[in-house]
Design an enzyme around this catalytic site. Structure first.
Site, PDB file in Angstrom:
ATOM      1  N   LYS A   1      42.403  55.488   8.082  1.00 54.55           N
ATOM      2  CA  LYS A   1      42.215  55.513   9.536  1.00 54.55           C
ATOM      3  C   LYS A   1      42.972  54.355  10.182  1.00 54.55           C
ATOM      4  O   LYS A   1      43.606  54.513  11.224  1.00 54.55           O
ATOM      5  CB  LYS A   1      40.721  55.456   9.874  1.00 54.55           C
TER       6      LYS A   1
ATOM      7  N   GLN B   1      31.249  54.849   9.478  1.00 51.19           N
ATOM      8  CA  GLN B   1      31.577  55.662   8.312  1.00 51.19           C
ATOM      9  C   GLN B   1      30.304  56.133   7.601  1.00 51.19           C
ATOM     10  O   GLN B   1      29.415  55.341   7.310  1.00 51.19           O
ATOM     11  CB  GLN B   1      32.471  54.842   7.367  1.00 51.19           C
TER      12      GLN B   1
ATOM     13  N   ASP C   1      33.852  60.804  16.665  1.00 48.15           N
ATOM     14  CA  ASP C   1      33.521  61.631  15.507  1.00 48.15           C
ATOM     15  C   ASP C   1      32.922  62.974  15.938  1.00 48.15           C
ATOM     16  O   ASP C   1      32.877  63.918  15.151  1.00 48.15           O
ATOM     17  CB  ASP C   1      32.451  60.917  14.663  1.00 48.15           C
TER      18      ASP C   1
END
Ligand code: GUN
Length: 298
Positions: free
Chosen positions: A54, A98, A121
């Site tokens: 990322k 995460q 997300d």
């Protein structure tokens, strides 16, 4: 049958380039840049690899990436405090925690602590609900990546039977919510199968487009696929491999060797859906930045 291998890396690279152009042009207009905060709790090795990927993508696009590492012992309170700080930081347009989180952390509570306007997300119930209702909202990155990959290759899902194996909140359910919409690039007939589904083979063989998102290496075999079907493999599984330097190898949920002999098109692992997920995270972050700029102007 000669199958088309759907190259997610090529498509992702093209998208990152185009996003970089957008960011450059917005920078010239506003003297501002998008920012993405990535929070990793603990040191799950697979999560570390994703976080690094990322960061690299952010650098390519021109997004400032802010990394936060918390030790599991710091606890849920410290994570919530960090999220509320990031929620109100004007230089942060996306917040990604995460997953999976270590034991003892309530993932749902953490997801709901993130400002939906920064939830790149697309996991917050506000975004999940808005996408289901066909409203503007952040789409989760992996399903969004599958959608964009199909679009890039001109594989229409309209009126087609899409069968998804796996009902997770990260892939199965949100993918159904995108593809079933009355919208360009969607309008599919969608079936979600799961561990309790009866006659699974019958269902998967009725798919024009079959999506595997279960997390079981090589689960989908050729006998489960109608010849000519499009097969999308969302699985990223580490299996032991003594011949590999790392001691493991990454494989999908589809038995590529047997299925690619009969499919019409198929995504490889690695290099299929994985890179698309990251590209969509960048796209969502740039979109959040664009919304922020538009609000500041008003
Ligand atoms: N873990 C596996 N996939 C994802 C993802 O797309 N986002 C986050 N935050 N964690 C993940």
């Amino acid at each position: 049958m000669v199958t088309t291998v759907l190259n997610g890396k090529t498509v992702s690279d093209a998208m990152l380039l185009s996003l970089a152009q957008t960011v450059r042009s917005l920078h010239l207009q506003t003297d501002r840049d998008p920012g993405l905060s990535v929070v990793l709790v603990g040191d799950n090795p697979a999560s570390r690899v994703y976080v690094e990927a990322k960061k690299k993508a952010c650098a390519k696009v021109g997004i400032n990436s802010f990394d936060y590492r918390l030790a599991p012992e710091e606890g849920e309170g410290a994570l919530i405090d960090l999220i509320s700080h990031l929620n109100s930081d004007p230089d942060v347009h996306g917040i990604l925690v995460q997953l999976p989180l270590p034991k003892g952390f309530d993932e749902q509570k953490i997801i709901e602590a993130i400002n939906p306007a920064k939830d790149v997300d697309g996991f917050h119930p506000m975004n999940v609900g808005r996408v289901w209702q066909g409203l503007a909202g952040f789409k989760s990155c992996t399903p969004y990546g599958v959608f964009e990959l199909l679009r890039y290759y001109d594989i229409s899902v309209e009126g087609k039977h899409v069968v998804i194996i796996g009902r997770s909140n990260i892939v199965g359910k949100p993918l159904a919510s995108i593809l079933v919409q009355r919208a360009a690039g969607a309008n599919a007939t969608v079936t979600i199968c799961h561990s309790k589904s009866e006659n699974l083979h019958q269902l998967t063989r009725s798919a024009d487009i079959l999506v595997a998102a279960i997390g079981v290496p090589g689960f989908v075999t050729a006998d489960m696929v109608r010849p000519g079907a499009v097969v999308i493999d969302v699985g990223i599984n580490r299996v032991e491999d003594e011949s590999a330097k790392s001691g493991y190898r990454v494989v999908g949920d589809v038995d590529f060797a047997s299925v690619s002999a009969i499919s019409g098109a198929i995504t490889p692992v690695p290099g299929g859906v994985g890179p698309m997920t990251i590209a969509m995270l960048m796209k969502n972050t740039v979109e959040s930045f664009e919304r922020d700029i538009a609000e500041v102007k008003e």
